[in-house]
Design an enzyme around this catalytic site. Structure first.
Site, PDB file in Angstrom:
ATOM      1  N   ASN A   1     -49.164 -13.069  35.446  1.00  0.00           N
ATOM      2  CA  ASN A   1     -50.073 -12.431  35.798  1.00  0.00           C
ATOM      3  C   ASN A   1     -48.648 -10.906  35.426  1.00  0.00           C
ATOM      4  OD1 ASN A   1     -51.189  -9.730  36.250  1.00  0.00           O
ATOM      5  ND2 ASN A   1     -52.408 -10.784  37.155  1.00  0.00           N
TER       6      ASN A   1
ATOM      7  N   ASP B   1     -49.841  -7.141  34.100  1.00  0.00           N
ATOM      8  CA  ASP B   1     -51.125  -6.100  34.709  1.00  0.00           C
ATOM      9  C   ASP B   1     -49.828  -5.964  35.313  1.00  0.00           C
ATOM     10  OD1 ASP B   1     -53.951  -7.699  34.518  1.00  0.00           O
ATOM     11  OD2 ASP B   1     -53.521  -8.178  36.396  1.00  0.00           O
ATOM     12  N   HIS B   2     -48.679  -5.581  35.272  1.00  0.00           N
ATOM     13  CA  HIS B   2     -47.764  -4.730  36.544  1.00  0.00           C
ATOM     14  C   HIS B   2     -47.370  -3.626  35.352  1.00  0.00           C
ATOM     15  CE1 HIS B   2     -50.265  -4.707  40.302  1.00  0.00           C
ATOM     16  NE2 HIS B   2     -50.193  -5.770  40.460  1.00  0.00           N
TER      17      HIS B   2
ATOM     18  N   ARG C   1     -46.756   6.998  33.092  1.00  0.00           N
ATOM     19  CA  ARG C   1     -46.857   8.132  32.657  1.00  0.00           C
ATOM     20  C   ARG C   1     -47.550   8.175  31.068  1.00  0.00           C
ATOM     21  NH1 ARG C   1     -41.629  10.468  32.857  1.00  0.00           N
ATOM     22  NH2 ARG C   1     -41.310  11.062  34.886  1.00  0.00           N
TER      23      ARG C   1
ATOM     24  N   HIS D   1     -55.658  -9.387  34.379  1.00  0.00           N
ATOM     25  CA  HIS D   1     -57.162  -8.640  35.135  1.00  0.00           C
ATOM     26  C   HIS D   1     -57.805  -7.296  34.862  1.00  0.00           C
ATOM     27  CE1 HIS D   1     -59.040  -7.714  39.673  1.00  0.00           C
ATOM     28  NE2 HIS D   1     -59.459  -8.075  37.999  1.00  0.00           N
TER      29      HIS D   1
ATOM     30  N   ARG E   1     -60.186  -4.458  34.804  1.00  0.00           N
ATOM     31  CA  ARG E   1     -60.716  -4.067  36.638  1.00  0.00           C
ATOM     32  C   ARG E   1     -61.612  -3.446  35.913  1.00  0.00           C
ATOM     33  NH1 ARG E   1     -58.166  -4.456  41.628  1.00  0.00           N
ATOM     34  NH2 ARG E   1     -59.988  -3.805  42.336  1.00  0.00           N
TER      35      ARG E   1
ATOM     36  N   ARG F   1     -57.702   0.447  35.755  1.00  0.00           N
ATOM     37  CA  ARG F   1     -56.407   0.982  36.030  1.00  0.00           C
ATOM     38  C   ARG F   1     -55.089   0.680  35.995  1.00  0.00           C
ATOM     39  NH1 ARG F   1     -56.485  -1.087  42.446  1.00  0.00           N
ATOM     40  NH2 ARG F   1     -58.570  -0.520  42.032  1.00  0.00           N
ATOM     41  N   HIS F   2     -54.679  -0.818  34.754  1.00  0.00           N
ATOM     42  CA  HIS F   2     -53.800  -1.494  34.240  1.00  0.00           C
ATOM     43  C   HIS F   2     -54.826  -2.039  33.493  1.00  0.00           C
ATOM     44  CE1 HIS F   2     -55.481  -4.311  36.511  1.00  0.00           C
ATOM     45  NE2 HIS F   2     -54.473  -4.405  37.466  1.00  0.00           N
TER      46      HIS F   2
ATOM     47  N   GLU G   1     -59.395 -12.518  34.171  1.00  0.00           N
ATOM     48  CA  GLU G   1     -59.922 -11.665  35.447  1.00  0.00           C
ATOM     49  C   GLU G   1     -60.880 -11.165  35.406  1.00  0.00           C
ATOM     50  OE1 GLU G   1     -56.771 -11.116  37.951  1.00  0.00           O
ATOM     51  OE2 GLU G   1     -55.660 -13.705  37.940  1.00  0.00           O
TER      52      GLU G   1
ATOM     53  N   THR H   1     -54.995  -4.331  45.631  1.00  0.00           N
ATOM     54  CA  THR H   1     -55.461  -5.929  44.615  1.00  0.00           C
ATOM     55  C   THR H   1     -56.082  -6.345  45.317  1.00  0.00           C
ATOM     56  OG1 THR H   1     -54.243  -7.536  44.397  1.00  0.00           O
ATOM     57  CG2 THR H   1     -53.684  -7.094  46.378  1.00  0.00           C
ATOM     58  N   THR H   2     -56.663  -7.726  44.543  1.00  0.00           N
ATOM     59  CA  THR H   2     -57.680  -8.064  45.268  1.00  0.00           C
ATOM     60  C   THR H   2     -57.826  -8.773  45.900  1.00  0.00           C
ATOM     61  OG1 THR H   2     -57.812  -9.184  42.928  1.00  0.00           O
ATOM     62  CG2 THR H   2     -59.275 -10.422  44.175  1.00  0.00           C
TER      63      THR H   2
ATOM     64  N   GLU I   1     -59.549 -21.132  41.567  1.00  0.00           N
ATOM     65  CA  GLU I   1     -58.499 -20.428  41.672  1.00  0.00           C
ATOM     66  C   GLU I   1     -58.202 -20.277  43.193  1.00  0.00           C
ATOM     67  OE1 GLU I   1     -56.324 -18.349  39.173  1.00  0.00           O
ATOM     68  OE2 GLU I   1     -55.890 -17.018  41.018  1.00  0.00           O
TER      69      GLU I   1
ATOM     70  N   HIS J   1     -51.654 -15.669  44.183  1.00  0.00           N
ATOM     71  CA  HIS J   1     -51.697 -14.650  44.895  1.00  0.00           C
ATOM     72  C   HIS J   1     -50.738 -14.772  46.080  1.00  0.00           C
ATOM     73  CE1 HIS J   1     -53.101 -10.061  46.212  1.00  0.00           C
ATOM     74  NE2 HIS J   1     -54.098 -10.309  44.860  1.00  0.00           N
ATOM     75  N   GLY J   2     -49.980 -13.802  46.048  1.00  0.00           N
ATOM     76  CA  GLY J   2     -48.805 -13.120  46.591  1.00  0.00           C
ATOM     77  C   GLY J   2     -47.600 -14.390  46.694  1.00  0.00           C
TER      78      GLY J   2
ATOM     79  N   GLY K   1     -47.833 -12.724  39.639  1.00  0.00           N
ATOM     80  CA  GLY K   1     -47.507 -11.122  38.567  1.00  0.00           C
ATOM     81  C   GLY K   1     -47.033 -10.485  39.324  1.00  0.00           C
ATOM     82  N   HIS K   2     -47.118 -10.243  40.330  1.00  0.00           N
ATOM     83  CA  HIS K   2     -46.435  -9.171  40.960  1.00  0.00           C
ATOM     84  C   HIS K   2     -44.697  -9.236  41.034  1.00  0.00           C
ATOM     85  CE1 HIS K   2     -45.091  -5.794  44.016  1.00  0.00           C
ATOM     86  NE2 HIS K   2     -45.619  -5.510  43.434  1.00  0.00           N
TER      87      HIS K   2
HETATM   88  N1  PXP Z   1     -54.935 -14.793  40.934  1.00  0.00           N
HETATM   89  C1  PXP Z   1     -55.584 -13.528  41.063  1.00  0.00           C
HETATM   90  C2  PXP Z   1     -57.308 -13.962  40.639  1.00  0.00           C
HETATM   91  C3  PXP Z   1     -55.568 -12.480  41.481  1.00  0.00           C
HETATM   92  O1  PXP Z   1     -56.311 -11.228  41.279  1.00  0.00           O
HETATM   93  C4  PXP Z   1     -53.780 -12.021  40.586  1.00  0.00           C
HETATM   94  C5  PXP Z   1     -54.212 -10.481  41.275  1.00  0.00           C
HETATM   95  O2  PXP Z   1     -54.008  -9.982  39.902  1.00  0.00           O
HETATM   96  C6  PXP Z   1     -53.385 -13.105  41.164  1.00  0.00           C
HETATM   97  C7  PXP Z   1     -53.397 -14.027  40.959  1.00  0.00           C
HETATM   98  C8  PXP Z   1     -51.815 -12.458  40.820  1.00  0.00           C
HETATM   99  O3  PXP Z   1     -51.391 -12.155  42.105  1.00  0.00           O
HETATM  100  P1  PXP Z   1     -49.845 -11.512  42.422  1.00  0.00           P
HETATM  101  O4  PXP Z   1     -49.920 -10.531  41.547  1.00  0.00           O
HETATM  102  O5  PXP Z   1     -49.831 -11.047  43.659  1.00  0.00           O
HETATM  103  O6  PXP Z   1     -49.070 -12.199  41.873  1.00  0.00           O
END
Ligand code: PXP
Length: 237
Positions: free
Chosen positions: A6, A8-9, A17, A42, A44, A48-49, A69, A99-100, A150, A190-191, A212-213
């Site tokens: 992911n 997004d970040h 910026r 994602h 949104r 936002r990203h 997403e 976040t979600t 998921e 996630h996480g 992602g993060h």
């Molecule tokens: N899966 C879903 C459905 C999510 O919404 C996210 C966060 O956007 C992720 C996975 C990835 O999560 P993380 O950025 O914490 O790895």
């Protein structure tokens, strides 16, 4: 197991910026060179990203499997039908959340969910629902025709290394087996990070992890290619 990244970040940093740096498409290309299974973004409601033009540009990249997403809104459904990403992951969305926060309540809006996914499935988009490890939600998804769930691993990630970890982990395991019995394929995310990801190998039937993060965070210190390769090794081992 496969790794979906992911990105997004990368866009979060760019948007801090304005302007174009760091370039999201370059990030997508690096992930592609690392042969990740998917690139996830994602889109949104508040943009936002990731922005519409990012998703469109990633979609145009050859040999990239885009996992979009999105919330279950009419606007997002139209975008998905127009862009036809390879996969769509339906997520809950609250404007104020960082976040979600939790899984989608499919059981509570089953009729809407069934109608929502019909045109997506008709276009051969692989649909998944992002849900908590909850049998009610899994059996609801099995009625929608979507091939994937998921599993939300956020609670596991938070509990990692604490007294609650085992109980929450067992719930994920049970949910994956339960989903498989319903004929569903199972992704998770996630996480997840470089420490807690290894236990995902103990969960039967997982197809793909979306992360992602932690990858984007590590990329600041070691570069994106290295960060992706390290995670890919942990996921695919
Ligand atoms: N899966 C879903 C459905 C999510 O919404 C996210 C966060 O956007 C992720 C996975 C990835 O999560 P993380 O950025 O914490 O790895």
């Amino acid at each position: 197991m496969l790794l979906g990244v992911n990105i997004d970040h990368v866009a979060t940093l760019r948007n801090a910026r304005g302007g174009v740096e760091p370039d999201v498409l370059t990030a997508a290309r690096i992930c592609k060179e690392c042969a990740v299974a998917s690139i996830t973004t994602h889109l949104r409601e508040d943009r936002r990203h990731i922005k519409d033009e990012d998703v469109e540009a990633i979609r145009m990249l050859p040999r990239v499997r885009l996992n979009l997403e999105m919330a279950m809104t009419k606007e997002m459904q139209e975008i998905a039908l127009r862009l036809r990403p390879h996969a769509v992951c339906l997520v809950p969305e609250k404007r104020q959340e960082v976040t979600t926060e939790g899984g989608l309540d499919v059981a509570g809006q089953l009729d809407y969910a069934i109608e929502f996914v019909k045109p997506l499935l008709a276009k051969n988009i692989e649909v998944s629902f992002f849900i908590d490890a909850d049998v009610r939600q899994i059996s609801a998804v099995s009625k929608t025709g979507a091939p994937f769930i998921e599993l939300h691993t956020g609670r596991y990630a938070e509990a990692f290394g604490t007294a609650d970890e085992e109980k929450i982990f067992e719930e994920l395991k049970g949910a994956s087996v339960f989903a498989r019995n319903f004929g569903l394929k199972v992704n998770a995310g996630h996480g997840l990070n470089y420490q807690n990801v290894s236990r995902m190998h103990e969960i039967p039937n997982l197809t793909e992890l979306n992360i992602g993060h932690s990858i984007i965070s590590r990329s600041i210190f070691v570069g994106l290619e290295q960060a992706v390769k390290e995670m890919k090794a942990l996921v695919e081992e």
